[in-house]
Design a protein around this motif. Structure first.
Motif, PDB file in Angstrom:
ATOM      1  N   THR A  81       0.819  -1.245  -0.166  1.00  0.00           N
ATOM      2  CA  THR A  81      -0.138   0.037  -0.193  1.00  0.00           C
ATOM      3  C   THR A  81       0.955   1.237  -0.013  1.00  0.00           C
ATOM      4  O   THR A  81       2.084   1.169   0.485  1.00  0.00           O
ATOM      5  N   ARG A  82       0.320   2.487  -0.446  1.00  0.00           N
ATOM      6  CA  ARG A  82       1.096   3.679  -0.334  1.00  0.00           C
ATOM      7  C   ARG A  82       1.602   3.924   0.931  1.00  0.00           C
ATOM      8  O   ARG A  82       2.675   4.114   1.207  1.00  0.00           O
ATOM      9  N   ASP A  83       0.548   3.731   2.135  1.00  0.00           N
ATOM     10  CA  ASP A  83       0.832   4.196   3.543  1.00  0.00           C
ATOM     11  C   ASP A  83       1.992   3.162   3.970  1.00  0.00           C
ATOM     12  O   ASP A  83       2.918   3.536   4.733  1.00  0.00           O
ATOM     13  N   GLY A  84       1.955   1.806   3.465  1.00  0.00           N
ATOM     14  CA  GLY A  84       2.963   0.841   3.904  1.00  0.00           C
ATOM     15  C   GLY A  84       4.180   1.174   3.331  1.00  0.00           C
ATOM     16  O   GLY A  84       5.248   1.166   3.870  1.00  0.00           O
ATOM     17  N   ALA A  85       4.262   1.560   2.073  1.00  0.00           N
ATOM     18  CA  ALA A  85       5.577   1.878   1.531  1.00  0.00           C
ATOM     19  C   ALA A  85       6.428   3.249   2.209  1.00  0.00           C
ATOM     20  O   ALA A  85       7.508   3.315   2.377  1.00  0.00           O
ATOM     21  N   PHE A 128       7.551   2.367   5.245  1.00  0.00           N
ATOM     22  CA  PHE A 128       8.897   1.693   5.300  1.00  0.00           C
ATOM     23  C   PHE A 128       9.972   2.333   4.974  1.00  0.00           C
ATOM     24  O   PHE A 128      11.067   2.569   5.505  1.00  0.00           O
ATOM     25  N   ALA A 129       9.794   3.149   4.045  1.00  0.00           N
ATOM     26  CA  ALA A 129      10.815   4.162   3.591  1.00  0.00           C
ATOM     27  C   ALA A 129      11.186   5.117   4.681  1.00  0.00           C
ATOM     28  O   ALA A 129      12.456   5.328   5.053  1.00  0.00           O
ATOM     29  N   THR A 130      10.398   5.609   5.476  1.00  0.00           N
ATOM     30  CA  THR A 130      10.557   6.519   6.677  1.00  0.00           C
ATOM     31  C   THR A 130      11.420   5.731   7.580  1.00  0.00           C
ATOM     32  O   THR A 130      12.333   6.125   8.093  1.00  0.00           O
ATOM     33  N   GLN A 138      22.259   7.058   2.377  1.00  0.00           N
ATOM     34  CA  GLN A 138      21.985   7.821   1.301  1.00  0.00           C
ATOM     35  C   GLN A 138      20.901   7.340   0.532  1.00  0.00           C
ATOM     36  O   GLN A 138      19.938   8.007   0.072  1.00  0.00           O
ATOM     37  N   ALA A 139      20.860   5.873   0.291  1.00  0.00           N
ATOM     38  CA  ALA A 139      19.764   5.375  -0.390  1.00  0.00           C
ATOM     39  C   ALA A 139      18.449   5.361   0.371  1.00  0.00           C
ATOM     40  O   ALA A 139      17.401   5.619  -0.426  1.00  0.00           O
ATOM     41  N   SER A 140      18.507   5.163   1.609  1.00  0.00           N
ATOM     42  CA  SER A 140      17.416   5.216   2.182  1.00  0.00           C
ATOM     43  C   SER A 140      16.913   6.620   2.298  1.00  0.00           C
ATOM     44  O   SER A 140      15.672   6.651   2.429  1.00  0.00           O
ATOM     45  N   ALA A 141      17.815   7.709   2.305  1.00  0.00           N
ATOM     46  CA  ALA A 141      17.370   8.892   2.711  1.00  0.00           C
ATOM     47  C   ALA A 141      16.587   9.385   1.106  1.00  0.00           C
ATOM     48  O   ALA A 141      15.668  10.159   1.267  1.00  0.00           O
ATOM     49  N   ALA A 142      17.238   9.041   0.077  1.00  0.00           N
ATOM     50  CA  ALA A 142      16.827   9.337  -1.218  1.00  0.00           C
ATOM     51  C   ALA A 142      15.283   8.593  -1.381  1.00  0.00           C
ATOM     52  O   ALA A 142      14.428   9.548  -1.713  1.00  0.00           O
ATOM     53  N   TRP A 143      15.072   7.524  -0.795  1.00  0.00           N
ATOM     54  CA  TRP A 143      13.813   6.781  -0.970  1.00  0.00           C
ATOM     55  C   TRP A 143      12.804   7.646  -0.172  1.00  0.00           C
ATOM     56  O   TRP A 143      11.844   7.899  -0.594  1.00  0.00           O
ATOM     57  N   HIS A 144      13.117   7.861   1.110  1.00  0.00           N
ATOM     58  CA  HIS A 144      12.348   8.667   2.143  1.00  0.00           C
ATOM     59  C   HIS A 144      11.668  10.108   1.501  1.00  0.00           C
ATOM     60  O   HIS A 144      10.654  10.294   1.161  1.00  0.00           O
ATOM     61  N   THR A 145      12.944  10.827   0.976  1.00  0.00           N
ATOM     62  CA  THR A 145      12.709  11.903   0.424  1.00  0.00           C
ATOM     63  C   THR A 145      11.522  11.895  -1.145  1.00  0.00           C
ATOM     64  O   THR A 145      10.598  12.674  -1.159  1.00  0.00           O
ATOM     65  N   TYR A 146      11.928  11.068  -1.773  1.00  0.00           N
ATOM     66  CA  TYR A 146      11.163  10.801  -2.995  1.00  0.00           C
ATOM     67  C   TYR A 146       9.778  10.456  -2.654  1.00  0.00           C
ATOM     68  O   TYR A 146       9.010  10.650  -2.990  1.00  0.00           O
ATOM     69  N   ARG A 147       9.277   9.254  -1.622  1.00  0.00           N
ATOM     70  CA  ARG A 147       8.260   9.040  -0.978  1.00  0.00           C
ATOM     71  C   ARG A 147       7.309  10.285  -0.587  1.00  0.00           C
ATOM     72  O   ARG A 147       6.208  10.555  -0.651  1.00  0.00           O
ATOM     73  N   VAL A 148       7.817  10.984   0.164  1.00  0.00           N
ATOM     74  CA  VAL A 148       7.523  12.402   0.806  1.00  0.00           C
ATOM     75  C   VAL A 148       7.043  13.435  -0.350  1.00  0.00           C
ATOM     76  O   VAL A 148       5.864  13.645  -0.077  1.00  0.00           O
ATOM     77  N   SER A 149       7.919  13.426  -1.327  1.00  0.00           N
ATOM     78  CA  SER A 149       7.488  14.469  -2.474  1.00  0.00           C
ATOM     79  C   SER A 149       6.554  13.782  -3.318  1.00  0.00           C
ATOM     80  O   SER A 149       5.594  14.666  -3.813  1.00  0.00           O
ATOM     81  N   ALA A 150       6.426  12.350  -3.299  1.00  0.00           N
ATOM     82  CA  ALA A 150       5.352  12.107  -4.279  1.00  0.00           C
ATOM     83  C   ALA A 150       4.111  12.265  -3.765  1.00  0.00           C
ATOM     84  O   ALA A 150       3.144  12.080  -4.432  1.00  0.00           O
TER      85      ALA A 150
END
Length: 98
Positions: free
Chosen positions: A52-56, A59-61, A84-96
């Motif tokens: 789910t979007r909330d789940g992803a 998890f990224a956070t 760096q990879a986890s920070a990039a994913w978190h930033t992407y998920r938040v911006s998306a």
């Protein structure tokens, strides 16, 4: 990724129980894919499509917070890559989500 190169993913590094989709996108990001591209590639894996979007987002956070804590002030190169990879994913998920 280039056709003449292969990446090996150590799935058993921290074996834990959880949703089967948890690491599908993350390790692609750690291998060098942009988070959007990693999620698109992960879309080819049936279990990723159950996320789910909330789940992803959660998890990224959580991954970003976990690796930031593990990395500390001066992480070794491998750990820095995961921070760096986890920070990039978190930033992407938040911006998306915006």
């Amino acid at each position: 990724m280039h056709a003449q190169h292969a990446r090996i993913v150590d799935w058993g590094g921290w074996a834990t129980r959880g949703a089967p989709w948890l690491d599908c996108g993350y390790w692609l990001i750690a291998a060098g894919h942009h988070p959007r591209a990693a999620e698109q590639l992960a879309g080819g894996v049936a279990v990723w499509r159950t996320a789910t979007r909330d789940g992803a987002d959660a998890f990224a956070t959580g991954k970003a917070a976990m690796w930031a804590g593990i990395g500390g002030d001066d992480p070794d190169p491998w750990t820095r890559k995961l921070v760096q990879a986890s920070a990039a994913w978190h930033t992407y998920r938040v911006s998306a989500a915006s």
